[in-house]
Every structure is written in C-alpha cells, then in structure tokens.
Design a protein around this motif. Sequence first.
Motif, mmCIF file in Angstrom:
data_model
loop_
_atom_site.group_PDB
_atom_site.id
_atom_site.type_symbol
_atom_site.label_atom_id
_atom_site.label_comp_id
_atom_site.label_asym_id
_atom_site.label_seq_id
_atom_site.Cartn_x
_atom_site.Cartn_y
_atom_site.Cartn_z
ATOM 1 N N ILE A 1 11.551 -11.093 3.555
ATOM 2 C CA ILE A 1 12.442 -11.183 2.400
ATOM 3 C C ILE A 1 11.733 -11.891 1.251
ATOM 4 N N LYS A 2 11.054 -12.985 1.566
ATOM 5 C CA LYS A 2 10.349 -13.737 0.519
ATOM 6 C C LYS A 2 9.217 -12.915 -0.089
ATOM 7 N N ASP A 3 8.538 -12.129 0.740
ATOM 8 C CA ASP A 3 7.485 -11.264 0.209
ATOM 9 C C ASP A 3 8.049 -10.291 -0.823
ATOM 10 N N SER A 4 9.227 -9.744 -0.551
ATOM 11 C CA SER A 4 9.831 -8.814 -1.511
ATOM 12 C C SER A 4 10.200 -9.532 -2.805
ATOM 13 N N PHE A 5 10.676 -10.797 -2.699
ATOM 14 C CA PHE A 5 10.966 -11.581 -3.900
ATOM 15 C C PHE A 5 9.706 -11.792 -4.734
ATOM 16 N N VAL A 6 8.651 -12.201 -4.074
ATOM 17 C CA VAL A 6 7.413 -12.524 -4.776
ATOM 18 C C VAL A 6 6.815 -11.284 -5.434
ATOM 19 N N LEU A 7 6.889 -10.145 -4.745
ATOM 20 C CA LEU A 7 6.340 -8.900 -5.288
ATOM 21 C C LEU A 7 7.283 -8.225 -6.277
ATOM 22 N N LYS A 8 8.417 -8.881 -6.551
ATOM 23 C CA LYS A 8 9.396 -8.396 -7.534
ATOM 24 C C LYS A 8 9.927 -7.002 -7.180
ATOM 25 N N LYS A 9 10.234 -6.842 -5.909
ATOM 26 C CA LYS A 9 10.854 -5.608 -5.447
ATOM 27 C C LYS A 9 12.364 -5.819 -5.345
ATOM 28 N N GLY A 10 13.098 -4.743 -5.562
ATOM 29 C CA GLY A 10 14.513 -4.799 -5.248
ATOM 30 C C GLY A 10 14.689 -4.948 -3.752
ATOM 31 N N TYR B 1 19.759 -7.305 -4.240
ATOM 32 C CA TYR B 1 19.132 -8.214 -5.221
ATOM 33 C C TYR B 1 18.050 -7.473 -5.991
ATOM 34 N N SER B 2 17.933 -7.769 -7.275
ATOM 35 C CA SER B 2 16.836 -7.253 -8.088
ATOM 36 C C SER B 2 16.550 -8.258 -9.198
ATOM 37 N N SER B 3 15.292 -8.496 -9.444
ATOM 38 C CA SER B 3 14.913 -9.436 -10.505
ATOM 39 C C SER B 3 14.790 -8.757 -11.860
ATOM 40 N N SER B 4 14.802 -7.429 -11.876
ATOM 41 C CA SER B 4 14.619 -6.714 -13.142
ATOM 42 C C SER B 4 15.714 -5.678 -13.328
ATOM 43 N N ASN B 5 16.020 -5.408 -14.586
ATOM 44 C CA ASN B 5 17.038 -4.431 -14.931
ATOM 45 C C ASN B 5 16.543 -3.013 -14.646
ATOM 46 N N LEU C 1 0.791 -1.221 0.000
ATOM 47 C CA LEU C 1 0.000 0.000 0.000
ATOM 48 C C LEU C 1 0.825 1.273 0.000
ATOM 49 N N SER C 2 2.105 1.213 0.377
ATOM 50 C CA SER C 2 2.900 2.442 0.438
ATOM 51 C C SER C 2 3.084 3.012 -0.960
ATOM 52 N N GLY C 3 2.846 4.301 -1.082
ATOM 53 C CA GLY C 3 2.975 4.937 -2.380
ATOM 54 C C GLY C 3 1.664 4.924 -3.144
ATOM 55 N N MET C 4 1.698 5.529 -4.328
ATOM 56 C CA MET C 4 0.496 5.624 -5.135
ATOM 57 C C MET C 4 0.894 5.642 -6.604
ATOM 58 N N GLY C 5 0.323 4.731 -7.400
ATOM 59 C CA GLY C 5 0.613 4.708 -8.827
ATOM 60 C C GLY C 5 2.089 4.526 -9.085
ATOM 61 N N ILE C 6 2.643 5.392 -9.921
ATOM 62 C CA ILE C 6 4.069 5.284 -10.246
ATOM 63 C C ILE C 6 4.944 5.693 -9.074
ATOM 64 N N MET C 7 4.355 6.251 -8.018
ATOM 65 C CA MET C 7 5.126 6.610 -6.832
ATOM 66 C C MET C 7 5.208 5.455 -5.842
ATOM 67 N N HIS C 8 4.752 4.291 -6.247
ATOM 68 C CA HIS C 8 4.871 3.113 -5.389
ATOM 69 C C HIS C 8 6.334 2.686 -5.345
ATOM 70 N N PHE C 9 6.804 2.309 -4.156
ATOM 71 C CA PHE C 9 8.221 2.040 -3.996
ATOM 72 C C PHE C 9 8.659 0.804 -4.797
ATOM 73 N N ASN C 10 9.953 0.734 -5.126
ATOM 74 C CA ASN C 10 10.479 -0.392 -5.907
ATOM 75 C C ASN C 10 11.626 -1.120 -5.225
ATOM 76 N N THR C 11 12.076 -0.623 -4.078
ATOM 77 C CA THR C 11 13.209 -1.249 -3.396
ATOM 78 C C THR C 11 12.946 -1.300 -1.889
ATOM 79 N N LEU C 12 13.063 -2.501 -1.311
ATOM 80 C CA LEU C 12 12.898 -2.685 0.125
ATOM 81 C C LEU C 12 14.269 -2.708 0.787
ATOM 82 N N ILE C 13 14.423 -1.954 1.856
ATOM 83 C CA ILE C 13 15.707 -1.860 2.559
ATOM 84 C C ILE C 13 15.482 -2.279 4.006
ATOM 85 N N MET C 14 16.302 -3.213 4.464
ATOM 86 C CA MET C 14 16.142 -3.769 5.810
ATOM 87 C C MET C 14 17.481 -3.768 6.528
ATOM 88 N N GLY C 15 17.399 -3.692 7.848
ATOM 89 C CA GLY C 15 18.589 -3.914 8.655
ATOM 90 C C GLY C 15 18.831 -5.409 8.825
#
Length: 907
Positions: free
Chosen positions: A599-608, A897-901, A534-548
């Motif tokens: 971590i797996k959720d980010s993989f499945v949602l194709k996030k960096g 990690y990223s699944s897309s260029n 839900l974070s973000g809106m349209g093209i402003m939706h985030f594309n990279t998850l950062i964790m400690g």
Amino acid sequence: FLRLPFLVGEAGVWIVVGMFSLSFSVVLLTVLSISAIATNGKISGGGAYYMISRTLGVEFGGAIGLIFFFANVFGGAMYVIGFVETFVEVFPSISQWAPNYWVALVYGSTVLFFMGLIVFVGAQVYAKTALFTFTIIMTAIITTIFSFAFRQFLGMAAVTGFTGWSWTTFTGNFGYSFQTVTWRKLFGILFPACTGFLAGANLSGDLSNPSAQIPRGTLTAISYTYLTYVGLCFLFAFTSIKDVLINNTSLLVQVNVWGPLVIIGIFASTVSAGLSSLISGSRILQALAKDGLLPFLCLFKIGFGSTQEPRIGVVFTYLLIQGILFIGDLNIVAPLVTMFFVLAYMFTNLACFALSVTDAPNFRPSFKLFSKWTALLGTILAITIMFIVDEIYAGVTFLIMIIVAMFIHFYAPSKNWGDITRSIIFYQMRKFHLKQDNINDTNVKYWRFKGLVLTKDPSNSVDMFRFINSISKHKGGFTVLGHVTDYDTRNDLANYQLIRNNYHQMIKYANWDFFHETLHSKSVRRGIQNLLQLSGMGIMHFNTLIMGFHGEGRPTYLVDEEKAKTMKKRKRRLNEALQNIHDNVSSPSVSLDEYMEIIKDSFVLKKGLAICRNFHKLGERKLQPDSLFERLIRKKIGYIDLWLLCINKENDDIDGTISLILQLSYLVKSSDVWKKHHKVRMNILIDPESDPKERMKHVSQLLHKARVSAKIRVVQLEANDFLVLNRLPSGQSELKSSSVEFESNKNRVFKGGRTSSISDYLTKQPVIRKIHRSLSSSRSDPKLNVPSSSNEDASGKLTTSFSIEYLSRSTSINAFTIPFPSMVQMVDNTGAQLTELETYKVINHVIRRETDFDETSVIFMTLPPPPTDFNTHTAHLEYQKILKTVTDDLPSTMLVYSSSNVISTFI
C-alpha cells in the motif's frame, strides 16, 4: 478466341487494347505481390489461398479461400459453356433434336464428365493432358496468326469481310459501336480471359520448388498471353471489317489455312481452362478443410494415394460446376467469375502491401521486383475493376466475404499463423508510443483507467474480477492481472509456463479484457514492486493498483467435476483453468507488514489505490431483473452507492480521491448491465448543525463539474449512532435518534451533464421531518440493534452538539509525505475528537443503517488515512483494524484513494 473478333468489332481496337492493358496491369501487379510472398518462405498446398491466409489471418484468409474456390467453380462452368457454344456453332446440325438450352446442357455435362475423370485420376494425368492441350493451342494460335498475316499473299479463296492488310480497314476499326452490349458488360466478358494465371500457383503443393517456379512461370505466362491478345487484336483490326468482326463468329475458321485446327484449338483451350479450374478448386477446398476453418468442410481434407489427391473435393467441385451449367448463358456467368477472381487479386496485393508497410523484419523475399506502392496500386485497380464491371455484383461479393469472415471469426478455432494483423497493431502501437515522448505530460482530459490487479488464487476472486472488467472494458481502459509466484524460472520452468498458460485460458473463457503478468520472486512484495514499476510501457503504464482484503478467506468459484459437466462449454473451460491455477499455484504467503508495504509503495509511486472487500457478495446478487419485460424497459433494481468521507476544496479542480471515485462510478455505469438496471447514489453525511441546503448545493456543484449523473441523498448523523461505541457523548444520558430526509422527488440531478431541477429545489427551504425510530428496527442489519434513548428540551430540539469536521492530514512514509486533504473527523459535544477507529466505527454503523442490502450492489468509499507515522508494525495493525472496521458487514465495497485529479474540468 471465340469472343476476341467480336470484342474488337464492338469496342474498337484501341478500347479493347486499353481494356487488356488495364486487366493485365492488375494481373502483373498481383503476380509481383504473389512472387514476393511466395519467395519469403516455404509454401504448402493451397496456392493463393495458402499465401493470403498465412498473411492476412484466419478470417480474411478463410473468406478469400472460399470465394476463390467458387471463382474456380464459376470459371470452370464458363469454360464448359464456351466449349459447347463453339461446338454447336461449328456443328449446327447436331443441335436440331432439342431446344438450344437442352442441347448445351447435355453436351456441356458430357464434356464436364470427362474433364472430371481426368482430374479425378490425379495431378500427373492432368499435367500430361495440359501439355497436350497446350501444344494444340500453340499450334492453333500460330496458324491463325500466319493465316491472317499472309492469306492475301497465298492466293487462297476470298473470305467475305476479310480485306488483308489495309490501313482503311484498320482506321474503320478505331471507333466503337456497342450495338448489342455496353462497354461495362463487354469488359466483364473480356476480363476472365486474364484470370488463368494463378493456375500454377494453385498447384504449389505439386511443384518441386514453388518459391522459384511460381514467379518465373507466372511472369512468363502473362507476358506471352498479353502479347498474344494484343497482337491478335491488331491483326483482326488490320485485316477484317467491323461488321464481319461483330456478326461472323466463324471468321477465324474461314480465314485459317486449315479451319478445323481453329476449332480444335478452341476446344483445347476451353478444356484446358476447365481442367485448371477443376484441379485448382479441389486443391483449394482440400487446403481449407485441412486448416479446419469451416467445420462442414472436414470431409474434403482426405487425400488419396502417395500424392494425397483430393478426390472427394474433385467430385464436389464437379457437382457444383454441373449445377451452374443449368444457367446456360456465358454472359451471366462471366461477371461472377470476374468478381470472385478480382477480389482474390485485391487481397493478395493488400497482403503484400501490409507486409511491406509494417516493416516486418522477417518479410524479406528473394524476389525484389515489387514495392509497397505496386501492391497498393494493384489493390486500388482491383477494386476499381470490380465496380467498373458491375457495382451490384461487387457489393454482393464484398457482402459474401464479410459474412464468411464473421462466421469464421466466431466459430473457427484460433490459428497461430503469424498473420499481418498483429504486425499492423504492433507497428501502430510503436509509432504512437514514440510520439508520446514524455509519459508525465499526459493531459488529464485523456485519462484512462489502467489497472493492476493483484491476485494469488483467482478462483477466490472471480466476482471481483468481473466487476473490475466492468470498469475497464469500456471507455478505452485496460487491466493487468498480476500474479507473483515463487517458481524458479530455471528449476520450475514447466510449472511457471503452465500457470501463465492457464491464466491466458482463464481470461479467454471468462471474456475479460485483461492482460496478465506472472512474475517469479521469493518475496511477494519484491515481486509486486517489480510489477508496480515495470508493468506496462510508456503511456500504457498502469495508474491504479487494485488489491483484495488482507487475511480473509473467500468462497471459491470452483465446482466439482460432476457439476462442471452440466455447465456450458465456456464456463466449463473457465472452471478447468481456475482449477489448474488453484492446484498449481505456488505463491509466498503475504504478511500484514508486506501488505501494508505494498500500500505504501502505491502511495509513494503516486498510483491510485482501490482495496476491495466483500466482493463475493456481488456474485450472490441479481444484477438485473428476472422478468424479460423489466429488462427491456431497463427497470432499475439497485444502487451504486458513493460515500465521500472527505470534502472537495472550493476551487476549479476536483480532489484526487473524489475524482477517482466519481470516475470509477461513471465507468461502471458505462457497462451494459449496470447502465440498464442501476443508479448512482451520492450519500452526504451531515451533523445536526449543518445546513442541508448548503451541503446539497456543494455536492450538486461537484457533480455538475464532474459531469456525473447521480441521485443525492442526505444522511444525518444521529445521536444513537454513538451508542455503537458503548458510550454516550459526554454529558448525555439519553439521546433520541434523528435523521433528515427531504420530502422532494427532485433529488436526481445532472442528467446528461446538466442540472435537472436542483437549482429550483435549492431556492426553497427544504422541509425537514424528524424520524423517531428505535435502532432495533434497523432496515436490514440485526447487528445494529442497540437501545435507543431520547432527551429533548421544551421546544422539542435535540440537546446535542456533536459534529463532523473535515481536517487535512498527512502520512509519513520514510522520507515521503502523503497528503490526505479534508478527511472526515467526528467531535463530541465537549469538543474532543473521536479516535480514527471510533470515527470509522460510527461511519460503518451509519452506512449499515442507511443501506438497504436488497438494493445496494456495490459501495465506493473514501480510503481512510493511515496513521501519521506509518512505518511501524503497530501502525500497520492499527490501520488494518480501521480498514476492517469501516467495511465490516457491508455489501461489496471498494476503498479508493488518489493523490491526483483524474477528471478534467476545462475544455
């Protein structure tokens, strides 16, 4: 009155009427805009300043308020000077005792003193005085019109140059002469006659019903004034010859049936206008002071009596007008008055236009005789008039406004006035979001870093946040700081809001370009799932998850109260916000399984994905030299190391993980301190059987394709690196350590997106020298102290055949398959693959061996692939051990990690 016959004679009746029509067009359009704003809600004291500031915001509102104050100051001085000129003209004998300048100064100061006394007493006395002067002015105007219209029929004595009604006289006043002044100077003298219409609006705090009285009273006043000026122009043109209009300044007195009444009317007019300037200026000053935009004005907010009379402001305004009287020349003061007033008109119209064009639903004034086009036309005409009068004065006025606006922006406290800036930004954002109708159709050329950073207690992650801010701050990126709390929004609403407010304060005082989202959930993973989706809106939706990193305590950024007192204000406020979050944080604990599920959720949602570890070490480093000279020459003192533990396929695209690592390194280098004092270094890990020339060529082509400038370093895997596993490769009893270095100073490539000299370098066989060294003499890490051994054949070559391979992998997450292409894998001389844990233990050893901890500030590394079946607790434990092993005892490290260029390779 004093200048009107002169204007008609100099410019001709039609030009003067045209000037009045242009001037009153701006006035009328401005009144329509003011009426619209005034009828859109309750108005407090401050008049036009209050309306502009609450619409355009703190910066422009404060700047216009200050300029509008000085407009009234200069206007008041002009009216006093006009009074004195008339007085000396009528009574020339009283000006013989001194030069004209001193006569005007003494008489002007005397008149100003009595005007100041009237305004000092209060608005009630001013109102009675204004009514009295208005009666005198009306009487003088009526008798003047009567005299010029009917004098020839009354049998009165002839007046030189007065012909009575005559078409010949009228046609003689068609043309212009401009004998003594230019038409631009003439317009600058004329326009102040049209500037008094805001007097009523400036008394908004003293009106019983300003929303109704301002539109009605102001429209009536300007209509009457315009008709009066135009009527007098035609009357003068029909009845008086041109030379008399230009040279006889006493014409009105001579023609009037009772001449002294004209003089009294002129005195009353100038006194009335001067009183209006004094009272308007003092009230604008009081409104500015009450808003607290300029700290040095705080004294003027004090009011006296039941009506809160701004007497200190009256005294200050009086002193400023007195100072301007020393100028002594009406023609010098008039253009300044024009500039200041017209600038206020321009911003009034601009405010109304902005409110109309953004379709703000709460802008629905009861006054309907306006539109966005009338407001826009008023803005354009106001700017035009400023540059017609004098382009130099206009430029200086705009410069003053910008300087004041910048000062207020940096030093004034923030105000929640609901200014139009937010409405404009929202309107434009909505419009462009709707144009992006397919969020999955975003071209990679316009990829931006849009990060979601997960945090529990930000006091432990300040250094990581600073680094992420360096990534997102430039090149149009943004970061959302996500926090999951178990506060119930019903039962713990106060604490929930407190956390949100403190996050806002933390971001503000840390000067980070972050948004923040605080979410309630009894489960961290559920909360983060919601943030992911839900974070973000349209093209402003985030594309990279950062964790400690999971399960590690980090040193806190917090300091005790005594030390905080010695800190600068911004850092002290930041510490307070962090302390408040730390004291009130209430987040569920995160188990290892939950961490891995995220971590797996980010993989499945194709996030960096970027996992950060050891970033507390970044706060212990110096990111720039101590010497000012070295900072000025941008001396490089550190490296951003890239370790690609995978290879790029030979095609036009760049693999996802590699592209994200390169992109992040480029974004970091776009930040000031990193750009000035750090280099990017690409590290290539090879085995003894690999051709360094080919690998160098492959990586150089990759950097060229990505248009990233980096220094390339080849690191050769050594036999002794396997000793960290506490076993030798099969069949080896002794091994000698060996690494490869290139004896060339041409290893920097692709500066400015082009190959610097690497192509020349690659055409030559690189000189390889073996470095025999004991691991006990490691560069900086005593943990690398393991015994060395050697075994060479007769030719001096190493008798080893261990190798590095790159194999594609995939990970199963329920029904999803996550690809990890061309990942590193090590093989010993028997052909047996090392386990994942063993491979990354060796890699960690190699990185520590090749890392100078005094030079390397941060490391970007390929994220190791998870186990093939990543659905069990055992797999989670295994993967956590791999992540820990590969990052142990390293500098600040980000696993990526990223699944897309994310890098475009085509125009």
